[in-house]
Design a protein around this motif. Structure first.
Motif, PDB file in Angstrom:
ATOM      1  N   ARG A  84      15.327  13.955 -16.508  1.00 53.68           N
ATOM      2  CA  ARG A  84      14.885  13.293 -15.271  1.00 53.68           C
ATOM      3  C   ARG A  84      13.436  12.846 -15.408  1.00 53.68           C
ATOM      4  NH1 ARG A  84      17.113  12.774 -10.704  1.00 53.68           N
ATOM      5  NH2 ARG A  84      15.996  12.395  -8.793  1.00 53.68           N
ATOM      6  N   ILE A  85      13.194  11.592 -15.034  1.00 54.74           N
ATOM      7  CA  ILE A  85      11.821  11.092 -15.015  1.00 54.74           C
ATOM      8  C   ILE A  85      11.493  10.636 -13.597  1.00 54.74           C
ATOM      9  CG2 ILE A  85      11.763  10.402 -17.446  1.00 54.74           C
ATOM     10  CD1 ILE A  85      12.147   7.510 -16.486  1.00 54.74           C
ATOM     11  N   THR A  86      10.237  10.755 -13.241  1.00 57.18           N
ATOM     12  CA  THR A  86       9.750  10.290 -11.955  1.00 57.18           C
ATOM     13  C   THR A  86       8.795   9.144 -12.225  1.00 57.18           C
ATOM     14  OG1 THR A  86       9.969  12.475 -11.000  1.00 57.18           O
ATOM     15  CG2 THR A  86       8.530  10.947  -9.854  1.00 57.18           C
ATOM     16  N   VAL A  87       9.040   8.027 -11.561  1.00 58.35           N
ATOM     17  CA  VAL A  87       8.245   6.831 -11.807  1.00 58.35           C
ATOM     18  C   VAL A  87       7.426   6.476 -10.567  1.00 58.35           C
ATOM     19  CG1 VAL A  87       9.764   5.976 -13.630  1.00 58.35           C
ATOM     20  CG2 VAL A  87      10.223   5.330 -11.301  1.00 58.35           C
ATOM     21  N   PRO A  88       6.102   6.627 -10.654  1.00 53.83           N
ATOM     22  CA  PRO A  88       5.236   6.320  -9.510  1.00 53.83           C
ATOM     23  C   PRO A  88       4.905   4.826  -9.422  1.00 53.83           C
ATOM     24  CG  PRO A  88       3.936   7.258 -11.281  1.00 53.83           C
ATOM     25  CD  PRO A  88       5.363   7.251 -11.755  1.00 53.83           C
ATOM     26  N   CYS A  89       4.998   4.308  -8.197  1.00 50.39           N
ATOM     27  CA  CYS A  89       4.744   2.894  -7.949  1.00 50.39           C
ATOM     28  C   CYS A  89       4.020   2.728  -6.619  1.00 50.39           C
ATOM     29  CB  CYS A  89       6.066   2.119  -7.863  1.00 50.39           C
ATOM     30  SG  CYS A  89       7.103   2.232  -9.318  1.00 50.39           S
ATOM     31  N   GLU A  90       3.561   1.518  -6.377  1.00 52.50           N
ATOM     32  CA  GLU A  90       2.967   1.160  -5.096  1.00 52.50           C
ATOM     33  C   GLU A  90       3.482  -0.203  -4.675  1.00 52.50           C
ATOM     34  OE1 GLU A  90      -1.357  -0.163  -3.576  1.00 52.50           O
ATOM     35  OE2 GLU A  90      -1.287   1.821  -4.484  1.00 52.50           O
ATOM     36  N   VAL A  91       3.897  -0.320  -3.421  1.00 53.46           N
ATOM     37  CA  VAL A  91       4.356  -1.614  -2.897  1.00 53.46           C
ATOM     38  C   VAL A  91       3.150  -2.554  -2.882  1.00 53.46           C
ATOM     39  CG1 VAL A  91       5.349  -2.849  -0.928  1.00 53.46           C
ATOM     40  CG2 VAL A  91       6.190  -0.553  -1.531  1.00 53.46           C
ATOM     41  N   TYR A 142       7.095  -3.717  -6.056  1.00 55.39           N
ATOM     42  CA  TYR A 142       6.156  -2.644  -6.346  1.00 55.39           C
ATOM     43  C   TYR A 142       5.637  -2.757  -7.760  1.00 55.39           C
ATOM     44  CZ  TYR A 142      10.364   0.229  -7.700  1.00 55.39           C
ATOM     45  OH  TYR A 142      11.527   0.726  -8.215  1.00 55.39           O
ATOM     46  N   GLY A 143       4.434  -2.224  -7.932  1.00 54.46           N
ATOM     47  CA  GLY A 143       3.772  -2.216  -9.223  1.00 54.46           C
ATOM     48  C   GLY A 143       3.648  -0.792  -9.715  1.00 54.46           C
ATOM     49  N   THR A 144       3.551  -0.665 -11.027  1.00 59.23           N
ATOM     50  CA  THR A 144       3.490   0.656 -11.640  1.00 59.23           C
ATOM     51  C   THR A 144       2.106   1.283 -11.501  1.00 59.23           C
ATOM     52  OG1 THR A 144       2.958  -0.323 -13.790  1.00 59.23           O
ATOM     53  CG2 THR A 144       5.291   0.088 -13.317  1.00 59.23           C
ATOM     54  N   LEU A 145       2.117   2.599 -11.378  1.00 56.65           N
ATOM     55  CA  LEU A 145       0.894   3.405 -11.334  1.00 56.65           C
ATOM     56  C   LEU A 145       0.826   4.253 -12.596  1.00 56.65           C
ATOM     57  CD1 LEU A 145       1.183   4.623  -7.625  1.00 56.65           C
ATOM     58  CD2 LEU A 145      -0.300   2.808  -8.505  1.00 56.65           C
ATOM     59  N   ALA A 146      -0.322   4.868 -12.841  1.00 51.13           N
ATOM     60  CA  ALA A 146      -0.472   5.773 -13.980  1.00 51.13           C
ATOM     61  C   ALA A 146       0.631   6.825 -13.919  1.00 51.13           C
ATOM     62  CB  ALA A 146      -1.843   6.434 -13.947  1.00 51.13           C
ATOM     63  N   GLY A 147       1.229   7.133 -15.062  1.00 50.39           N
ATOM     64  CA  GLY A 147       2.316   8.097 -15.127  1.00 50.39           C
ATOM     65  C   GLY A 147       3.683   7.445 -15.197  1.00 50.39           C
ATOM     66  N   HIS A 148       3.752   6.138 -14.921  1.00 55.09           N
ATOM     67  CA  HIS A 148       5.018   5.403 -15.042  1.00 55.09           C
ATOM     68  C   HIS A 148       5.239   5.108 -16.522  1.00 55.09           C
ATOM     69  CE1 HIS A 148       8.111   2.395 -14.466  1.00 55.09           C
ATOM     70  NE2 HIS A 148       8.066   2.554 -13.147  1.00 55.09           N
ATOM     71  N   GLY A 172       0.796  -1.221   0.000  1.00 53.46           N
ATOM     72  CA  GLY A 172       0.000   0.000   0.000  1.00 53.46           C
ATOM     73  C   GLY A 172       0.829   1.272   0.000  1.00 53.46           C
ATOM     74  N   THR A 173       2.111   1.170   0.325  1.00 58.40           N
ATOM     75  CA  THR A 173       2.976   2.354   0.320  1.00 58.40           C
ATOM     76  C   THR A 173       3.182   2.849  -1.100  1.00 58.40           C
ATOM     77  OG1 THR A 173       4.142   1.657   2.312  1.00 58.40           O
ATOM     78  CG2 THR A 173       5.285   3.231   0.895  1.00 58.40           C
ATOM     79  N   ARG A 174       2.941   4.132  -1.314  1.00 58.26           N
ATOM     80  CA  ARG A 174       3.209   4.758  -2.613  1.00 58.26           C
ATOM     81  C   ARG A 174       4.645   5.259  -2.631  1.00 58.26           C
ATOM     82  NH1 ARG A 174      -0.183   9.332  -3.702  1.00 58.26           N
ATOM     83  NH2 ARG A 174       0.621   9.127  -5.795  1.00 58.26           N
ATOM     84  N   VAL A 175       5.318   5.062  -3.753  1.00 57.24           N
ATOM     85  CA  VAL A 175       6.723   5.415  -3.912  1.00 57.24           C
ATOM     86  C   VAL A 175       6.906   6.106  -5.251  1.00 57.24           C
ATOM     87  CG1 VAL A 175       9.089   4.523  -3.980  1.00 57.24           C
ATOM     88  CG2 VAL A 175       7.346   3.293  -2.697  1.00 57.24           C
ATOM     89  N   GLU A 176       7.728   7.162  -5.281  1.00 56.86           N
ATOM     90  CA  GLU A 176       8.146   7.781  -6.538  1.00 56.86           C
ATOM     91  C   GLU A 176       9.661   7.748  -6.579  1.00 56.86           C
ATOM     92  OE1 GLU A 176       6.569  11.718  -6.890  1.00 56.86           O
ATOM     93  OE2 GLU A 176       4.539  10.986  -7.256  1.00 56.86           O
ATOM     94  N   ILE A 177      10.186   7.124  -7.620  1.00 57.94           N
ATOM     95  CA  ILE A 177      11.628   7.057  -7.826  1.00 57.94           C
ATOM     96  C   ILE A 177      11.958   8.050  -8.936  1.00 57.94           C
ATOM     97  CG2 ILE A 177      13.586   5.576  -8.432  1.00 57.94           C
ATOM     98  CD1 ILE A 177      12.189   4.533  -5.954  1.00 57.94           C
ATOM     99  N   GLY A 178      12.925   8.924  -8.686  1.00 61.07           N
ATOM    100  CA  GLY A 178      13.378   9.886  -9.685  1.00 61.07           C
ATOM    101  C   GLY A 178      14.713   9.450 -10.252  1.00 61.07           C
ATOM    102  N   LEU A 179      14.770   9.334 -11.572  1.00 63.05           N
ATOM    103  CA  LEU A 179      15.979   8.879 -12.257  1.00 63.05           C
ATOM    104  C   LEU A 179      16.384   9.896 -13.317  1.00 63.05           C
ATOM    105  CD1 LEU A 179      14.746   5.233 -12.860  1.00 63.05           C
ATOM    106  CD2 LEU A 179      16.405   5.939 -11.142  1.00 63.05           C
ATOM    107  N   GLY A 180      17.687  10.054 -13.511  1.00 62.95           N
ATOM    108  CA  GLY A 180      18.184  10.967 -14.531  1.00 62.95           C
ATOM    109  C   GLY A 180      18.493  12.330 -13.944  1.00 62.95           C
ATOM    110  N   VAL A 181      18.855  13.267 -14.834  1.00 68.92           N
ATOM    111  CA  VAL A 181      19.215  14.620 -14.410  1.00 68.92           C
ATOM    112  C   VAL A 181      18.561  15.651 -15.322  1.00 68.92           C
ATOM    113  CG1 VAL A 181      21.430  13.990 -13.366  1.00 68.92           C
ATOM    114  CG2 VAL A 181      21.335  14.562 -15.773  1.00 68.92           C
TER     115      VAL A 181
END
Length: 177
Positions: free
Chosen positions: A87-94, A109-115, A74-83
């Protein structure tokens, strides 16, 4: 840890929730499996498990991490990659955590809309019976936006390189503990 503000229950962008746990991985996706030895003994396992579950392993690669809590379902996570502009931000949920404490640690974690991809990825640390500590990344994904479709076969190469980088960083974190 920077927290996310929740706007309600998230909806995963793929239908195969939990497939990295139960296997086989679903058809119609690129599959990734990477396994590497990261140390030996209970201390290495505990340190590696804590680094994975707190997202410290991801941060050690230079990624930014925002999460609305620890790595639990249920935890939502956003990982930011690049510069910069790349840079992209990838939204996920555990979506799951292992149920073998003392032997397995980590999460998926699974991908959410916007990934830019659609799918699921697990990050597990295992304390084997012989005392070796293993790190394993298992994933299934497919393009979800135009630029990952355009990148075609380059995306799996980048995903595999990132999995290897995670393993190297986790090995260093476990050794430093």
């Amino acid at each position: 840890m920077t927290r996310l503000t929740s706007t309600g229950r998230s909806v995963l962008s793929y239908p195969d929730r939990g497939a990295t746990r139960f296997r086989p991985l679903p058809d119609g996706y690129h599959h990734l499996h990477h396994r590497t030895r990261i140390g030996y003994g209970r201390a290495a396992f505990e340190a590696a498990g804590a680094a994975v579950s707190s997202f410290r392993m991801h941060r050690a690669t230079g990624a930014s991490v925002r999460a609305d809590g620890p790595a639990i379902p249920g935890t939502r996570v956003e990982i930011g990659l690049g510069v910069g502009r790349l840079r992209i931000t990838v939204p996920c949920e555990v979506v799951w955590t292992p149920d073998s404490p003392g032997r397995l640690a980590g999460f998926a974690y699974g991908t959410l809309a916007g990934h830019p991809e659609s799918g699921e990825e697990s990050f597990l640390v295992e304390l084997a019976a012989d005392g070796n500590v293993w790190f394993e990344v298992t994933a299934f994904s497919r393009p979800a936006v135009w630029y990952t479709r355009l990148a075609g076969p380059l995306v799996p190469v980048l995903q595999r390189a990132y999995a290897r980088l995670l393993g190297r960083r986790l090995r260093a974190l476990a050794a430093a503990a």
